[in-house]
Design an enzyme around this catalytic site. Structure first.
Site, mmCIF file in Angstrom:
data_model
loop_
_atom_site.group_PDB
_atom_site.id
_atom_site.type_symbol
_atom_site.label_atom_id
_atom_site.label_comp_id
_atom_site.label_asym_id
_atom_site.label_seq_id
_atom_site.Cartn_x
_atom_site.Cartn_y
_atom_site.Cartn_z
ATOM 1 N N ASN A 11 0.863 -1.183 0.000
ATOM 2 C CA ASN A 11 0.000 0.000 0.000
ATOM 3 C C ASN A 11 0.900 1.234 0.000
ATOM 4 O O ASN A 11 1.503 1.565 1.020
ATOM 5 C CB ASN A 11 -0.903 -0.019 1.240
ATOM 6 C CG ASN A 11 -1.738 1.250 1.367
ATOM 7 O OD1 ASN A 11 -1.889 2.011 0.414
ATOM 8 N ND2 ASN A 11 -2.265 1.478 2.558
ATOM 9 N N LYS A 13 0.052 4.269 -0.241
ATOM 10 C CA LYS A 13 -0.592 5.438 0.360
ATOM 11 C C LYS A 13 -0.387 6.667 -0.542
ATOM 12 O O LYS A 13 -0.397 6.526 -1.764
ATOM 13 C CB LYS A 13 -0.080 5.644 1.786
ATOM 14 C CG LYS A 13 -0.256 4.372 2.640
ATOM 15 C CD LYS A 13 0.042 4.591 4.102
ATOM 16 C CE LYS A 13 -0.133 3.299 4.861
ATOM 17 N NZ LYS A 13 0.054 3.469 6.317
ATOM 18 N N HIS A 94 -9.365 1.229 5.426
ATOM 19 C CA HIS A 94 -8.096 1.456 6.116
ATOM 20 C C HIS A 94 -8.304 2.460 7.238
ATOM 21 O O HIS A 94 -9.079 3.411 7.102
ATOM 22 C CB HIS A 94 -7.053 1.966 5.118
ATOM 23 C CG HIS A 94 -5.657 1.941 5.656
ATOM 24 N ND1 HIS A 94 -5.182 2.886 6.547
ATOM 25 C CD2 HIS A 94 -4.622 1.088 5.441
ATOM 26 C CE1 HIS A 94 -3.925 2.619 6.852
ATOM 27 N NE2 HIS A 94 -3.568 1.527 6.197
ATOM 28 N N GLU A 96 -6.672 4.864 8.293
ATOM 29 C CA GLU A 96 -6.402 6.258 7.956
ATOM 30 C C GLU A 96 -7.609 6.903 7.278
ATOM 31 O O GLU A 96 -7.889 8.088 7.476
ATOM 32 C CB GLU A 96 -5.151 6.346 7.082
ATOM 33 C CG GLU A 96 -3.889 6.009 7.858
ATOM 34 C CD GLU A 96 -2.699 5.626 6.994
ATOM 35 O OE1 GLU A 96 -1.652 5.317 7.574
ATOM 36 O OE2 GLU A 96 -2.825 5.628 5.749
ATOM 37 N N GLU A 164 -5.030 -4.562 11.144
ATOM 38 C CA GLU A 164 -3.997 -3.547 11.311
ATOM 39 C C GLU A 164 -4.242 -2.778 12.605
ATOM 40 O O GLU A 164 -5.070 -1.849 12.631
ATOM 41 C CB GLU A 164 -4.014 -2.569 10.138
ATOM 42 C CG GLU A 164 -3.592 -3.161 8.812
ATOM 43 C CD GLU A 164 -3.205 -2.077 7.822
ATOM 44 O OE1 GLU A 164 -2.055 -2.084 7.359
ATOM 45 O OE2 GLU A 164 -4.047 -1.218 7.544
ATOM 46 N N GLY A 170 2.808 2.616 10.662
ATOM 47 C CA GLY A 170 3.762 3.684 10.413
ATOM 48 C C GLY A 170 4.542 4.150 11.624
ATOM 49 O O GLY A 170 5.235 5.158 11.564
ATOM 50 N N SER A 209 3.719 -1.806 10.315
ATOM 51 C CA SER A 209 5.189 -1.782 10.410
ATOM 52 C C SER A 209 5.819 -3.132 10.082
ATOM 53 O O SER A 209 6.787 -3.558 10.732
ATOM 54 C CB SER A 209 5.623 -1.301 11.803
ATOM 55 O OG SER A 209 5.168 0.021 12.049
#
Length: 249
Positions: A11, A13, A94, A96, A164, A170, A209
């Site tokens: 991904n 992003k 996701h 985010e 996740e 991240g 990560s």
């Protein structure tokens, strides 16, 4: 017993450029050399069509899609638009997007329904926050998200779940293998309860990560069927060791 091929999805992003598509060639070469591993890359929307042309056979996907097929939705892209330019998969839900765009479980489910209906492999993301983990509510959070975010299974398109933990995305922090094992076991149980034997075929990815130096340990955990990789997927140097770890798991 169901044997599920490992799946590694990059991904990108909001990163990448036309020049960066040069990374796809060595990633494709590593994929061809990796027995039993599926690999896909999800670049920004602007790079999907050129990535398809330069993918070396790696499936290319979108990082999101709208739940409607068309309409007055400025800035959005439909599942049909993704498919038309050659995308073969899409990521929805996701964390985010849930946080930055306020996406609810219902919206995520509707997006997944739209993508699956058009034959796109659909990766639905779930995961708890650091506060929910600290308060002992991680399993309850993941259970509720899973139940409300995934549609019914129908047709030939593949549903994939990505766990996740938000606090690991991240940050360089990775959930312990025991924590991953516990959540993936919960997801598997809920999938089987809902879908019966078909729930055993759904692949469950871990994301947060993931790197070349921790991938093998994560892939050894029961019901970890691959990884949704963020930062490490931006270069072949970062992603190839993860693909190799999947091939040897």
């Amino acid at each position: 017993m169901h044997v599920r091929r490992k799946l590694v999805v990059g991904n990108w992003k909001m990163n990448g450029s036309l020049a960066q598509l040069a990374e796809l060639a060595p990633i494709a070469a590593a994929t061809r050399a990796a027995s039993g591993v599926d690999v896909a890359i999800c670049p920004p929307f602007t790079l999907i069509a050129p990535a398809v042309a330069r993918s070396g056979g790696i499936p290319i996907g979108g990082q999101d899609c709208h739940h409607e097929s068309a309409g007055a939705h400025t800035g959005n892209v439909s599942a049909g638009m993704l498919k038309e330019v050659g995308a073969r998969l899409v990521v929805v839900g996701h964390s985010e997007r849930r946080a930055e765009q306020g996406e609810s479980d219902e919206i995520v489910r509707r997006k997944a329904e739209a993508a699956l209906a058009l034959g796109l492999q659909t990766i639905v993301c779930i995961g708890e926050s650091e506060t929910e983990r600290a308060e002992g509510r991680a399993l309850d959070c993941c259970s509720a998200q899973l139940g409300a975010s995934i549609p019914e299974l129908s047709g030939e398109a593949e549903l994939v779940i990505a766990y996740e933990p938000i606090w690991a995305i991240g940050t360089g922090r990775v959930a312990s293998c025991d924590d991953v094992r516990e959540v993936h076991a919960l997801i598997r149980r809920l999938l089987v309860e809902r879908f019966g034997d078909a729930g055993r075929r759904v692949r469950i990815l871990y994301g947060g990560s993931v790197r070349g130096d921790n991938a093998a340990e994560l892939f050894a955990v029961d019901d970890v069927d691959g990884a949704l990789v963020g930062g490490a997927s931006l270069t072949a140097e970062g992603l190839v060791p993860i693909i190799e770890a999947a091939a040897h798991s």
